[in-house]
Structure formats: structure tokens, C-alpha cells
Design an enzyme around this catalytic site. Structure first.
Site, mmCIF file in Angstrom:
data_model
loop_
_atom_site.group_PDB
_atom_site.id
_atom_site.type_symbol
_atom_site.label_atom_id
_atom_site.label_comp_id
_atom_site.label_asym_id
_atom_site.label_seq_id
_atom_site.Cartn_x
_atom_site.Cartn_y
_atom_site.Cartn_z
ATOM 1 N N ALA A 37 0.773 -0.989 0.240
ATOM 2 C CA ALA A 37 0.327 -0.004 0.007
ATOM 3 C C ALA A 37 0.841 1.502 -0.122
ATOM 4 O O ALA A 37 0.484 2.401 -0.391
ATOM 5 C CB ALA A 37 -0.583 -0.132 1.253
ATOM 6 N N ARG A 49 -5.648 -0.341 5.725
ATOM 7 C CA ARG A 49 -5.372 -0.851 7.005
ATOM 8 C C ARG A 49 -4.901 0.128 8.467
ATOM 9 O O ARG A 49 -4.918 -0.049 9.707
ATOM 10 C CB ARG A 49 -4.297 -2.327 7.442
ATOM 11 C CG ARG A 49 -4.922 -3.189 6.489
ATOM 12 C CD ARG A 49 -3.824 -4.503 6.307
ATOM 13 N NE ARG A 49 -2.994 -4.258 6.025
ATOM 14 C CZ ARG A 49 -2.060 -3.955 6.645
ATOM 15 N NH1 ARG A 49 -1.645 -3.817 8.285
ATOM 16 N NH2 ARG A 49 -0.470 -3.744 5.606
ATOM 17 N N ASP A 117 -5.040 -2.000 -6.940
ATOM 18 C CA ASP A 117 -5.667 -0.633 -8.100
ATOM 19 C C ASP A 117 -4.957 -0.571 -9.135
ATOM 20 O O ASP A 117 -5.351 0.898 -9.666
ATOM 21 C CB ASP A 117 -5.293 0.759 -7.321
ATOM 22 C CG ASP A 117 -3.597 0.281 -6.827
ATOM 23 O OD1 ASP A 117 -2.674 0.033 -7.936
ATOM 24 O OD2 ASP A 117 -2.764 0.679 -5.733
ATOM 25 N N HIS A 134 -3.463 -10.287 -4.494
ATOM 26 C CA HIS A 134 -5.065 -9.891 -3.680
ATOM 27 C C HIS A 134 -5.631 -10.158 -5.131
ATOM 28 O O HIS A 134 -7.006 -8.720 -4.441
ATOM 29 C CB HIS A 134 -4.541 -8.715 -2.906
ATOM 30 C CG HIS A 134 -4.001 -9.094 -1.610
ATOM 31 N ND1 HIS A 134 -3.574 -8.901 -0.511
ATOM 32 C CD2 HIS A 134 -2.444 -10.469 -1.522
ATOM 33 C CE1 HIS A 134 -2.292 -9.320 0.242
ATOM 34 N NE2 HIS A 134 -2.333 -9.931 -0.367
ATOM 35 N N CYS A 142 -16.401 -13.645 -12.921
ATOM 36 C CA CYS A 142 -17.450 -14.745 -12.131
ATOM 37 C C CYS A 142 -17.011 -15.857 -11.963
ATOM 38 O O CYS A 142 -15.984 -16.565 -11.694
ATOM 39 C CB CYS A 142 -18.229 -15.486 -14.091
ATOM 40 S SG CYS A 142 -18.891 -16.886 -13.430
ATOM 41 N N CYS A 167 -23.408 -13.879 -14.128
ATOM 42 C CA CYS A 167 -22.370 -14.613 -14.856
ATOM 43 C C CYS A 167 -23.766 -14.298 -16.156
ATOM 44 O O CYS A 167 -24.647 -15.862 -15.913
ATOM 45 C CB CYS A 167 -21.909 -15.710 -15.367
ATOM 46 S SG CYS A 167 -21.051 -15.586 -16.212
ATOM 47 N N SER A 209 3.661 -3.129 4.455
ATOM 48 C CA SER A 209 5.010 -3.179 6.372
ATOM 49 C C SER A 209 4.649 -4.212 6.285
ATOM 50 O O SER A 209 5.788 -5.307 7.730
ATOM 51 C CB SER A 209 3.836 -3.473 6.455
ATOM 52 O OG SER A 209 2.200 -3.835 6.638
#
Ligand SMILES: [Zn+2]
Length: 268
Positions: A37, A49, A117, A134, A142, A167, A209
Site C-alpha cells: 500500500a 489498514r 489498484d 490480492h 465470474c 454471469c 509493512s
């Protein structure tokens, strides 16, 4: 006498953070960059977070809640379309651009990211060189057949009837392409991240982190496999003691200086 002024000697003694990181990168054959991040906060995206971040303002919806509870599913879609997480419309910053320059120069073989992002791709890095642990919040997929859907195509029907999208091909649930809490890590990206990590001789962590596992295991894996580890993060991390170089610096300024040292602009 003159030998006292030999430049390589002075450079070895430099404590300038950009010099130290640039020398480490120059001495490496294959670098893997690992981002969190912290590289995107300079684009105005709050660390999800941290205080003020997404999860201080709303409860995350787990994968189990999403699949079992239509009300939670609708809430997840309301959040996706409201831009509540703060990443819609953001642009890559100097840190992203510097990483893109290292990829373009052939120095960095892959960017492993915890971010969703899409800013590494937006900075010009070929999508196949970005490994997203992530997922990605800029499109949807779907859950059953994997078909990709663009958010803008799903928005109007959802806003018209409030029903979470399904879907058209298989009737499966559609979800933003992020990995939710409680959802399995994506097998393909995890395998590729491992391969790239084991092939690297330098792992450069930018803005993580290193607290969220299994993602945070990759820098440790690199170190165990014999690679050098460098960590650039505003705050200390649990892996600082393992790293050969730790810099608590702003990423955009530092990485711009590093790239300028490695690839000076031609004299005009
Ligand atoms: Zn489907």
C-alpha cells in the site's frame, strides 16, 4: 595523493540512501520488486489498514458473506460502484514510474504486488510482468467460470434494479476481481510469484509493512534462497533485521533519485 580522490572509493563510503540502493540494484542481475500500500499512498490512496483507510471506516465483507448472503453481496457492489475504497480515478505516481523504468530497462523481471489498484499496469508495465497476489479492483469476474466483466458494463443494471450481477454465460456470481478476506489465494499468481522470487538475486520491497501473510512470505523466501533483500518503507517492518539494506524514505523521491543515478539522462 590523487588516489585518495578516486571516485569509486568515495562512492563506497556514501551514506546517501539513493546511492546505496542504486549500487545494490546495479550489482544485481535479476531484481524482483514487491510492493504494498505504501507505494500508492503518494497517489492519494489511503493504506486500507491505517487510520482513515477503508477498514477503519467500514467492516470488510468476507468471501463467505459475499457468496451466502444476497444483502452482503449487494452491499459489496454498492461499495464497488461508490468508489468507497478510494482507488477509482487515481493515477500512478513517481514511485510507480520509477519501477516501470527499471522494468523497461530489463533490470526488474517482475513486480509482485499486494495492491489491487492497477497502478503498476497504468504506469506502463506490461500486465504479464505484474503479479497480483490480492487481485484487482478495476474489473470483475465470474466466480464459477472466470469470465471477465468490466465494472462500467455492470453499473447501470445494478443501479436500475439493485440486484448483484450474475454471469450471463453460466449463472455464477460475479465479484470484483479482488481477493476478499476468507477467499483462497489465487493459485496462478502465487506459483508465479514463487518462481520469480526463487530466480531473483535481489528482492526490493517498496511500501509494504510485511505483516500480511502469505504475501509477506515472499521476501523471506528470497532471502532464504540466497537473494539480497532491500526494504523501503516509511515504518519499520518485522523483516528489517533480515534485510541487507533498510531505508525509511518516501518512495517517489527516493526511487526517482535511484533511477536517475542508474540511467542518467543524455547530456544535451
Ligand atoms: Zn460464469
Amino acid at each position: 595523493m590523487a588516489r585518495l580522490l578516486v571516485r569509486p572509493h568515495l562512492r563506497r563510503m556514501s551514506n546517501d540512501p539513493a546511492d546505496r540502493l542504486a549500487r545494490l540494484i546495479a550489482a544485481s542481475r535479476r531484481v524482483v520488486v514487491f510492493t504494498g500500500a505504501g507505494i500508492s499512498t503518494e497517489s492519494g490512496i489511503p493504506d486500507f489498514r491505517s487510520p482513515g483507510g477503508v477498514w477503519s471506516r467500514m467492516q470488510p465483507i468476507t468471501f463467505q458473506e459475499f457468496t451466502r448472503d444476497p444483502a452482503k453481496r449487494a452491499e459489496a457492489w454498492r461499495r464497488a460502484f461508490s468508489g468507497a475504497a478510494g482507488w477509482t480515478g487515481r493515477r500512478p505516481n513517481a514511485g510507480h514510474q520509477a519501477v516501470a523504468r527499471l522494468v523497461q530497462a530489463g533490470k526488474v523481471s517482475a513486480v509482485i504486488t499486494q495492491n489491487v489498484d492497477n497502478l503498476h499496469q497504468d504506469s506502463g508495465i506490461p500486465p504479464e510482468k505484474v503479479i497480483e497476489l490480492h487481485g484487482n479492483a478495476s474489473y470483475a469476474a465470474c466466480l464459477d467460470c472466470g469470465q471477465r466483466f468490466e465494472l462500467e458494463d455492470l453499473r447501470a443494471p445494478f443501479e436500475a434494479n439493485g440486484a448483484p450481477p450474475v454471469c450471463a454465460d453460466c449463472g455464477g456470481l460475479i465479484k470484483t476481481a479482488t481477493i476478499a478476506f476468507g477467499q483462497a489465494m489465487p493459485e496462478g499468481p502465487m506459483a508465479r510469484a514463487r518462481e520469480e522470487t526463487l530466480a531473483a538475486d535481489l528482492m526490493l520491497v517498496l511500501g509494504s509493512s510485511l505483516a500480511v501473510y502469505p504475501a509477506a512470505g515472499f521476501p523471506l523466501l528470497a532471502k532464504e534462497a540466497g537473494a539480497e533483500l532491500a526494504i523501503v518503507n516509511r515504518e519499520p517492518t518485522p523483516q528489517d533485521a533480515c534485510a541487507g539494506l533498510v531505508l525509511h524514505e518516501e518512495i517517489g523521491l527516493l526511487m526517482t533519485a535511484v533511477v536517475t543515478r542508474l540511467y542518467p539522462a543524455p547530456q544535451t
